[in-house]
Design an enzyme around this catalytic site. Sequence first.
Site, PDB file in Angstrom:
ATOM      1  N   GLY C 293     -53.360  78.701 122.856  1.00  0.00           N
ATOM      2  CA  GLY C 293     -53.479  77.336 123.206  1.00  0.00           C
ATOM      3  C   GLY C 293     -53.140  76.452 121.987  1.00  0.00           C
ATOM      4  O   GLY C 293     -53.505  75.201 121.947  1.00  0.00           O
ATOM      5  N   LYS C 294     -52.710  77.344 120.794  1.00  0.00           N
ATOM      6  CA  LYS C 294     -52.398  76.554 119.638  1.00  0.00           C
ATOM      7  C   LYS C 294     -51.122  75.542 119.819  1.00  0.00           C
ATOM      8  O   LYS C 294     -51.134  74.478 119.397  1.00  0.00           O
ATOM      9  CB  LYS C 294     -52.207  77.585 118.481  1.00  0.00           C
ATOM     10  N   LEU C 295     -50.263  76.134 120.527  1.00  0.00           N
ATOM     11  CA  LEU C 295     -48.898  75.600 120.899  1.00  0.00           C
ATOM     12  C   LEU C 295     -49.174  75.408 122.708  1.00  0.00           C
ATOM     13  O   LEU C 295     -49.540  76.295 123.270  1.00  0.00           O
ATOM     14  CB  LEU C 295     -47.905  76.309 120.723  1.00  0.00           C
TER      15      LEU C 295
END
Lengths: 357, 357, 357, 357
Positions: C293-295
């Site tokens: 979920g960083k990107l």
Amino acid sequence: MSRRKSRFLRKPVEPFAVTAGLSADDLLTRMERVSFQGRNLATARRIWEKMLASDATIFLGTAGALSAGGMRLIIAHLIEHRYVDCLVSTGANLYHDLHETRGRRHFIGSPTLDDAALAAERIDRVYDTLASEDEFCRNDEWIASFVLKLERRPYTTREFLYKLGEHLWNETEHHGILTAAYKAKVPIFCPAIADSSIGMGLSQGRHRDPAAGQIDVIGDIIESANLVIRRPSTASVVLGGGTPKNFINQASVQAEFFSDKVGGHKFALQIVTDVPHFGGASGSSLEEAQSWGKLSIESEKISVQADVTVALPLLVAALESTTKDLLAKRKRPEFDPSGPALVVNGQALPEDHFQES
Amino acid sequence: MSRRKSRFLRKPVEPFAVTAGLSADDLLTRMERVSFQGRNLATARRIWEKMLASDATIFLGTAGALSAGGMRLIIAHLIEHRYVDCLVSTGANLYHDLHETRGRRHFIGSPTLDDAALAAERIDRVYDTLASEDEFCRNDEWIASFVLKLERRPYTTREFLYKLGEHLWNETEHHGILTAAYKAKVPIFCPAIADSSIGMGLSQGRHRDPAAGQIDVIGDIIESANLVIRRPSTASVVLGGGTPKNFINQASVQAEFFSDKVGGHKFALQIVTDVPHFGGASGSSLEEAQSWGKLSIESEKISVQADVTVALPLLVAALESTTKDLLAKRKRPEFDPSGPALVVNGQALPEDHFQES
Amino acid sequence: MSRRKSRFLRKPVEPFAVTAGLSADDLLTRMERVSFQGRNLATARRIWEKMLASDATIFLGTAGALSAGGMRLIIAHLIEHRYVDCLVSTGANLYHDLHETRGRRHFIGSPTLDDAALAAERIDRVYDTLASEDEFCRNDEWIASFVLKLERRPYTTREFLYKLGEHLWNETEHHGILTAAYKAKVPIFCPAIADSSIGMGLSQGRHRDPAAGQIDVIGDIIESANLVIRRPSTASVVLGGGTPKNFINQASVQAEFFSDKVGGHKFALQIVTDVPHFGGASGSSLEEAQSWGKLSIESEKISVQADVTVALPLLVAALESTTKDLLAKRKRPEFDPSGPALVVNGQALPEDHFQES
Amino acid sequence: MSRRKSRFLRKPVEPFAVTAGLSADDLLTRMERVSFQGRNLATARRIWEKMLASDATIFLGTAGALSAGGMRLIIAHLIEHRYVDCLVSTGANLYHDLHETRGRRHFIGSPTLDDAALAAERIDRVYDTLASEDEFCRNDEWIASFVLKLERRPYTTREFLYKLGEHLWNETEHHGILTAAYKAKVPIFCPAIADSSIGMGLSQGRHRDPAAGQIDVIGDIIESANLVIRRPSTASVVLGGGTPKNFINQASVQAEFFSDKVGGHKFALQIVTDVPHFGGASGSSLEEAQSWGKLSIESEKISVQADVTVALPLLVAALESTTKDLLAKRKRPEFDPSGPALVVNGQALPEDHFQES
């Protein structure tokens, strides 16, 4: 600190300053004063200029998927305008060049495509680049048919590739590496031709006629060494390492065995991604090459650690701005690569024995 | 979190536990449950075991300075004990093997030695390893003299290297790659022989007699493809990439053109230091190879990113503990590589046309 | 082959054509249709343009010896002209920037210099670049003296670095990263400040006064996450990996814990030399970042494998030609980083608790 | 060639000989006489033995996903048996250790999994390794709860991590890095704690109480330098580079500012995959470190280019066979890391000023 500056601290790094409208020349000029591989790339330009200003015969080595990857017209440009005098290439780069010169294309893909799906559609992947295997098969057949037009005798790769470029030009009149070399009479050596689709085409020629497809790679060794012996000095531009890197150096080493006047390349630049510390030839340092006599101890040299697809467009675009005069004035050898013996400035080089000039 | 575990989270990493007296087998067994390249190396052992348990003919490709770097007796061991059935090598690995089999040595040096000093003493450096250039010159002459003993006709590298191994064994009775292959009747191909000191020796043979030193690398292509066509299945073990990696895959691709039964290698393992993202063949992924049909879509495969000098001793030492039975029972092909045509299980392979089995 | 082209074979590679006077813009435009890292670098330009056209707050991460290596004025340019909105840096890049802004220099050296000779002259080497250790010591003292001017309370690195930039500007009026950030009111985070010479300067401040040199790195975590929560969307430009890469991603992950509206960066580009297959964060792929979920899964992203000193000058020079309007029109956040709480568009972000906007 | 051998050609490479039942000790002993990274790894063993035989305090630096990747119990083993005296780590390695010590697991995955599918199931990927994000969130909460048990004052990472290890041991009685360090009273520094999930846990502690979660990273700098000043000599074992590598070196450099007796680490070994030629600290050479005084000019040192998951199991398994006596006899420092000041052999190190011993 002593008041006097150390001899080591003479030339400061100049931070790269971004301004509007920078040209390739501006970029590399400013990069001469930065660090690491940026500086090395900028230095590569200056060393190539020195090659052009000297009496050196310049060898270009090309390995890696440069033609499939969009670099073939840069290489053709270097040949056409005689930034270089002799090409040593992997077979793949010549084959993918031929593919495009024949009007076929490579296609933009992605490294994360589903290879099973590609295999099902007979599409071949080179990292992020694609091509039709059926078109490749027809290239092989085209080469096989050409092979059958040749005499039933051994050809050095240099003679074979000249004839191939000639045939390709006559049929397509398209610009590319093989056709540019044909027109500029620049010799091409392909020491690992058996490890390529050009070799596969040759083998398919022999499949049709057992006397066809004879290649004399040992003749290439003699011829390339005699070329080094004959020329006043040599230089090496290596893109990607591989067999071309070693073959260019081998010519120098082999030449020394037969002529005391040969002393290693006078200039060398390489753009590679391999590293020295695993011992392989592709990544070997230019310092190491000096221990072997491949490079002269006094040679000017630079190694750039970068992908050729990033470094080469910038490097050649910058050279294009500064070398017009150098190219016009340079003392370059004139070749006739059309026959069994390579002719240099009107004199034939033996391909069956080494000969001091 | 849902009470049910995800299908992705089934098999935990088991932290490697150090205990006293671990064997190579213990090490790789425990590394099967770690991550990254450690796991990949452990997986490589299991895939090699599966190759040995299958009906696959196993190709070994060797590139990089493996012989100079102390790996030649491991390769000889793999040949002697038929962990592999056919070697594809760079010329350098065979040449440096010959150098040591003839009683000469490579020496422990350092990457920071002064290359001008080395050049002055005629010592050649390969990263951290050294050798005498004068001894190399005498090897070249020894090869040239051997070349003059051969018939004045083209030899495939496979036939030439068999004869070279035979001559070397008869003269030295020393163990090495060439001599082990001679004694085990394991064929060796060297597609880029022209880019090596063995090629230089051949060229020096021709220097003495223009009819000597004829090498037919196109015959190698046909023979290697016919070998793939003839065998029920194939497998590939690649050390270091380079021309051997591609040549082994090319044999598979070329074979498919002539036989519908060929479907790519059934198993593949590679130990390389190059990376895929610059597009070169040495670092290309085994997934990419599937798009070309070099590898079967169903193949079991593993790529290990490691220096061969670290990975190979551990890998082969572990295999040595677990493969005694597999080696004893395996259905391996029996070769006679002594003549113009390679004989496999009593049947000669054509070297001038492709032939379905 | 079927007569219809495969869906995979739609967009051909266009070989790069060299012509006279190519600009940085021309270079990257032509490189969009080549392969490998050249194409990736060209794509990075387009993604950065999309960032500028969007509502994203753009984080820039800088690791590696970029300031010592001549890249600091490019980074200052990116800050001044608001190509980026927030800098996350290693301490070293800020320290070497401060060194030059204070009028000292880094010097052009070579990787093969004698390190014993350098040590004897108190010269520190960074690969091919040199600096005076005595000048470094005086920087440390200068930082220590500045630290003693501050209040005896914890500062986030963001507040501390703003004050440091302010002091540096007031004393030197020279352009650099810290001073450009001060003048443009662009916040800087330095999560690993303790692992740098700036940290050493802080520790020397405390040596003089035990109550001085208090840095609150945990406050940085909260503030950076609150910044992500507050902004409509975010983007990430990473040069070199390291702690800045992870910190920018961590802000996104941490923000998601406190706000359902946060969904990872909308755009991401990285220029790195590390590779994914050893498992380290610096080389980790942007695909992997999506699993965390960083990107965002829908993010536009590109990873370029290149040395920043080669890629960044070309990339920013090309952007400079095409982004004038985008920069003028973009919806960028306005900061006041001068106090204990970071103020964004007039609203203070808490540094002691996470707060949904 | 002269009859006398060159001084360069004294010690031959000994080809590695495969025999049955090789132990880790046998493997590395035989690898001492091969080349490239195999030799370097074998040399690393000998240098570590010399560290253990000396009076050096041995720092271990750990970066890269070593704990997630199955290396945590090797690191715990090194701490428990005092192969090392002080750990400097990234936060991630401590966090992933805590995850497993708390009974959670990392899982075996693959680098080619679908990251959108993983994100949908809240699974985080580290190259070929997976973990549950929900479990990670519960770790963060567990850390936050622990943080709230601490006094409301700044803690150095060294003191904080000791307390964390103590709490973890009391709750789980499981073996791991943090718990082994607690039991062996080996101090741990984490200079980039703000760039990790441990930092995130601290920030969540502060979210619940604004006075909680105070970390004094500047105190760590002073304490680590005072440790170097106090000890007769130091050594550095670096796995993966990153902030731990630099922090260990920085301690040496900082110590020299305050004590003339400090002269850089006496021994250094690093296992890294980064390379020197891009200028970053992770890949920087140990020779370069000598110019800075990080390493003594006379230090014994070796750099191994390899993935830690391949090299470390082999290295430590071999050490385990040969170091029993060395470990029993070594003059190791005894620590008490439980309080605000680190106590070494009964004497407290100041954390607010540098102090010559």
